[in-house]
Design a protein around this motif. Structure first.
Motif, short mmCIF file in Angstrom:
data_model
loop_
_atom_site.label_atom_id
_atom_site.label_comp_id
_atom_site.label_asym_id
_atom_site.label_seq_id
_atom_site.Cartn_x
_atom_site.Cartn_y
_atom_site.Cartn_z
N SER A 30 -2.71 14.49 -1.26
CA SER A 30 -3.13 15.43 -0.21
C SER A 30 -4.62 15.34 0.07
N ARG A 31 -5.29 14.37 -0.53
CA ARG A 31 -6.73 14.23 -0.35
C ARG A 31 -7.03 13.13 0.66
N ALA A 32 -8.06 13.36 1.47
CA ALA A 32 -8.64 12.25 2.22
C ALA A 32 -9.33 11.33 1.22
N VAL A 33 -9.38 10.05 1.53
CA VAL A 33 -9.98 9.06 0.64
C VAL A 33 -11.00 8.24 1.42
N GLY A 34 -12.11 7.98 0.77
CA GLY A 34 -13.15 7.19 1.41
C GLY A 34 -13.59 6.04 0.54
N TRP A 35 -14.16 5.05 1.19
CA TRP A 35 -14.82 3.94 0.50
C TRP A 35 -16.31 4.00 0.82
N PHE A 36 -17.09 3.83 -0.22
CA PHE A 36 -18.53 3.78 -0.09
C PHE A 36 -19.01 2.52 -0.80
N ARG A 37 -20.23 2.11 -0.52
CA ARG A 37 -20.77 0.95 -1.21
C ARG A 37 -22.24 1.18 -1.51
N GLN A 38 -22.69 0.50 -2.55
CA GLN A 38 -24.08 0.60 -2.93
C GLN A 38 -24.59 -0.77 -3.35
N ALA A 39 -25.51 -1.28 -2.55
CA ALA A 39 -26.14 -2.55 -2.87
C ALA A 39 -27.32 -2.30 -3.81
N SER A 40 -27.70 -3.33 -4.51
CA SER A 40 -28.79 -3.21 -5.48
C SER A 40 -30.07 -2.71 -4.80
N GLY A 41 -30.64 -1.64 -5.31
CA GLY A 41 -31.88 -1.11 -4.77
C GLY A 41 -31.72 -0.27 -3.52
N LYS A 42 -30.49 -0.02 -3.12
CA LYS A 42 -30.24 0.77 -1.91
C LYS A 42 -29.41 2.00 -2.23
N GLU A 43 -29.41 2.93 -1.29
CA GLU A 43 -28.62 4.13 -1.46
C GLU A 43 -27.15 3.86 -1.17
N ARG A 44 -26.31 4.70 -1.73
CA ARG A 44 -24.88 4.59 -1.45
C ARG A 44 -24.63 4.91 0.01
N GLU A 45 -23.78 4.12 0.66
CA GLU A 45 -23.50 4.33 2.07
C GLU A 45 -22.01 4.36 2.35
N PHE A 46 -21.68 5.10 3.38
CA PHE A 46 -20.28 5.23 3.81
C PHE A 46 -19.78 3.92 4.40
N VAL A 47 -18.53 3.59 4.09
CA VAL A 47 -17.90 2.40 4.65
C VAL A 47 -16.72 2.78 5.55
N ALA A 48 -15.76 3.51 4.98
CA ALA A 48 -14.55 3.88 5.73
C ALA A 48 -13.88 5.06 5.04
N SER A 49 -13.10 5.80 5.80
CA SER A 49 -12.34 6.90 5.23
C SER A 49 -11.04 7.08 6.01
N ILE A 50 -10.09 7.70 5.36
CA ILE A 50 -8.77 7.93 5.96
C ILE A 50 -8.31 9.33 5.58
N ASN A 51 -7.71 10.02 6.54
CA ASN A 51 -7.30 11.39 6.26
C ASN A 51 -6.04 11.41 5.39
N TRP A 52 -5.62 12.61 4.98
CA TRP A 52 -4.56 12.72 3.98
C TRP A 52 -3.23 12.21 4.50
N GLY A 53 -2.97 12.27 5.77
CA GLY A 53 -1.70 11.77 6.31
C GLY A 53 -1.76 10.32 6.75
N GLY A 54 -2.97 9.77 6.76
CA GLY A 54 -3.12 8.39 7.21
C GLY A 54 -3.13 8.22 8.71
N SER A 55 -3.21 9.33 9.45
CA SER A 55 -3.16 9.24 10.91
C SER A 55 -4.52 9.03 11.54
N SER A 56 -5.57 9.19 10.77
CA SER A 56 -6.92 9.07 11.31
C SER A 56 -7.82 8.36 10.32
N ALA A 57 -8.64 7.48 10.84
CA ALA A 57 -9.58 6.74 10.00
C ALA A 57 -10.94 6.69 10.69
N ASP A 58 -11.96 6.51 9.91
CA ASP A 58 -13.31 6.40 10.44
C ASP A 58 -14.02 5.25 9.73
#
Length: 128
Positions: A30-58
């Motif tokens: 029932s949770r939305a899930v996201g992917w983030f990434r962090q390169a060496s020496g950089k801040e963590r950044e958003f990559v992609a996310s999907i809502n709990w039903g899978g009907s919407s992604a960003d």
């Protein structure tokens, strides 16, 4: 909620990888899930996310058209298909489960502070 990310590795520029995020726990589906990434020496950044039903992604602008996020709640798994990889995609990739409040929204959350459970990360290295 427990999250286990896998699928990272070394790939030549232009190649593809598919990351997996296996979730467990009473409310994981029932949770939305996201992917983030962090390169060496950089801040963590958003990559992609999907809502709990899978009907919407960003997606982050930098990965739109190249990455695709999907989920199968029957398998408690979220995937990140990464195509046309570039050296600047190299980073440790983390999957995360969104807070219950943000998971109730139709549009999946994109800010790291909207997530309260994080996996351990998987390294992606893209060589030029």
């Amino acid at each position: 909620v427990q999250l286990q990310a896998s699928g990272g590795g070394l790939v030549v520029a232009g190649g593809s990888l598919r990351l997996s995020c296996a979730a467990s726990g009473h409310t994981s589906s029932s949770r939305a899930v996201g992917w983030f990434r962090q390169a060496s020496g950089k801040e963590r950044e958003f990559v992609a996310s999907i809502n709990w039903g899978g009907s919407s992604a960003d997606y982050a602008d930098s990965v739109k058209g190249r990455f695709t996020i999907s989920r199968d709640d029957a398998k408690n798994t979220v995937w990140l298909q990464m195509n046309s990889l570039k050296p600047e995609d190299s980073a440790v990739y983390y999957c995360a489960a969104a807070r219950v409040y943000y998971s109730s929204m139709s549009r999946p959350p994109t800010g790291p502070d909207m997530y309260d459970y994080w996996g351990q990360g998987t390294q992606v290295t893209v060589s030029s």
